[in-house]
Design an enzyme around this catalytic site. Structure first.
Site, PDB file in Angstrom:
ATOM      1  N   ASP A 111       3.404  -5.584  -2.869  1.00 14.89           N
ATOM      2  CA  ASP A 111       2.641  -4.826  -1.870  1.00 14.89           C
ATOM      3  C   ASP A 111       2.073  -5.817  -0.853  1.00 14.89           C
ATOM      4  OD1 ASP A 111       1.089  -3.103  -0.417  1.00 14.89           O
ATOM      5  OD2 ASP A 111      -0.179  -2.449  -2.075  1.00 14.89           O
ATOM      6  N   ASP A 155       5.982  -1.321   3.372  1.00 19.89           N
ATOM      7  CA  ASP A 155       5.426  -2.603   2.919  1.00 19.89           C
ATOM      8  C   ASP A 155       5.314  -2.709   1.404  1.00 19.89           C
ATOM      9  OD1 ASP A 155       3.431  -0.686   2.724  1.00 19.89           O
ATOM     10  OD2 ASP A 155       1.815  -2.044   3.297  1.00 19.89           O
ATOM     11  N   GLU A 156       5.999  -1.841   0.656  1.00 19.85           N
ATOM     12  CA  GLU A 156       5.931  -1.884  -0.805  1.00 19.85           C
ATOM     13  C   GLU A 156       7.322  -1.699  -1.394  1.00 19.85           C
ATOM     14  OE1 GLU A 156       2.794   0.518  -2.704  1.00 19.85           O
ATOM     15  OE2 GLU A 156       2.195   1.112  -0.689  1.00 19.85           O
TER      16      GLU A 156
END
Length: 423
Positions: A10, A106-107
């Site tokens: 993350d 973004d993960e």
């Protein structure tokens, strides 16, 4: 059978961190990425660590953030950059395993079970990813390690920024169970309030709860949450090349002025339902449920959803159900700042549709014929848009209003490029 080894990566303050790559002179200062306040999109989308320390939070208004931090520096979002760096980050992850499943821009989850012999322990892989991301982009991330996806996700949330946390069979009760139930993955504010109403305040309480009681309270998701809290989630990490499973398709809009009254809501829902149903048909999907989310001028969020006894694909039906949900929520005559309509519980076909004499959503024969006519009409609209462009035919009231709908042409360009987003 040995446990899997799953990482959840993350990125920290991703949007803001990417923007700072182009503005190194702003490093160390309170910075936020925000929408355009002139178009009523004046909401904080992301913030730097310095802004976070001063109390700035995601989704609050620019005015509220500046009251906390008068020196806050605002930057506009550049989503194409975020997707570019997301692609580069996943390329790093793919050096360690082909089982890389992006969860958002973004993960990502990584199943490194079969990679340990090549790269060493999960801790070593995590440390190497930290080093490579920092060296390549100057960005930091938090990584969770566990034997299942949910606990790995909880691990990446446990300590930020730039940290690695392992949630193991030996420590998960100590680390996770004392946390508020509202902090558990997939437990939103409304669900947390319902759990608290029956005395479930912590993740440990959720793990120990009677599954029959949870099913009565939350439906089929209740027992699933309890099992997940006990570490019994066994969902696999997909391979990066596998097509993603589409569970829902939605679209939301912030309007030039607040919606007020049935006419405004009807115009908005017509446009939203058209956009959602068009995308859904493009993916050859049908919906077994409809969800609406309302955001008030005070930024209060109200969510309502309805599961259907049959699948639907026509925007006209989604609009009708959305209107009923808004009416049931008591917001037909109250101001609405942002409205989102989402088709949920998607399925590939009509298989499994059942009519019940006792279901309020059951169709009589005439209703079924009407539904099929609406679907055929909208499929014809799809063909026209495919041939002449997605903005070639639109609903008249969507082009003659003061809500700002006619100005929102980005969606139409996305449809021409086949790059529609999903919620």
């Amino acid at each position: 059978m040995k446990d899997r080894v799953i990482l959840h990566c993350d990125m920290n303050n991703f949007y803001a961190s990417v923007e700072l790559m182009d503005h190194p002179e702003l490093r160390g200062k309170p910075v936020a990425v925000a929408g355009d306040p002139e178009n009523r999109h004046g909401i904080i989308l992301a913030k730097s660590q310095e802004a976070k320390k001063l109390g700035v939070v995601t989704a609050e208004t620019i005015g509220s953030a500046r009251r906390k931090c008068p020196d806050l520096i605002l930057l506009p979002p550049h989503h194409e950059k975020y997707h570019h760096y997301s692609k580069l980050l996943n390329e790093i992850y793919l050096d360690y395993t082909d089982r890389v499943e992006p969860f958002s821009v973004d993960e990502s989850w990584l199943d490194v079970t079969e990679s340990l012999g090549l790269f060493g322990s999960a801790d070593r892989i995590a440390a190497e990813i930290h080093e490579r991301v920092q060296a390549a982009f100057g960005l930091t991330l938090s990584i969770g390690i566990s034997w299942n996806k949910i606990f790995a996700k909880m691990g990446s949330e446990y300590k930020k920024p730039d940290a690695t946390t392992a949630i193991t069979r030996e420590n998960y009760r100590e680390l996770l169970w004392p946390m508020p139930a509202g902090e558990f993955f997939f437990v939103g504010k409304a669900t947390a309030e319902r759990l608290q109403s029956i005395g479930i305040r912590t993740i440990g309480d959720l793990a120990a709860a009677d599954e029959r009681v949870l099913q009565q309270l939350l439906g089929i998701s209740g027992p699933r949450l309890a099992r997940a809290a006990r570490g019994e989630d066994d969902a696999p990490v997909r391979r990066f090349t596998d097509p993603s499973e589409i569970r829902s398709v939605g679209h939301g809009m912030t309007f030039r002025r607040n919606l007020l009254g049935r006419q405004d809501i009807s115009v908005a829902l017509t446009e939203l339902a058209d956009r959602v149903s068009t995308r859904m048909r493009r993916y050859h999907k049908r919906a077994r449920g409809v969800k609406v989310e309302i955001v008030t001028p005070e930024f209060k969020r109200i969510s309502r959803q309805k599961r259907l006894s049959r699948s639907i694909a026509a925007g006209a039906e989604m609009k009708h159900i959305g209107m009923r949900l808004i009416e049931e929520a008591g917001y037909l005559d109250r101001p609405i700042r942002l409205l989102t309509l989402t088709a949920i519980e998607l399925t590939d076909s009509k298989e499994g549709d059942q009519l019940s004499l006792f279901s309020p959503d059951s169709l009589q024969e005439d209703d079924t014929s009407k539904s099929e006519r609406e679907e055929h009409l909208e499929e014809t609209l799809d063909l026209i848009r495919e041939k002449f462009g997605s903005s070639s035919i639109r609903f008249g009231h969507a082009m003659r209003n003061d809500l700002g709908i006619e100005d929102d042409l980005a969606f139409r360009r996305e449809m021409d490029d086949d790059s529609g987003d999903m919620i």
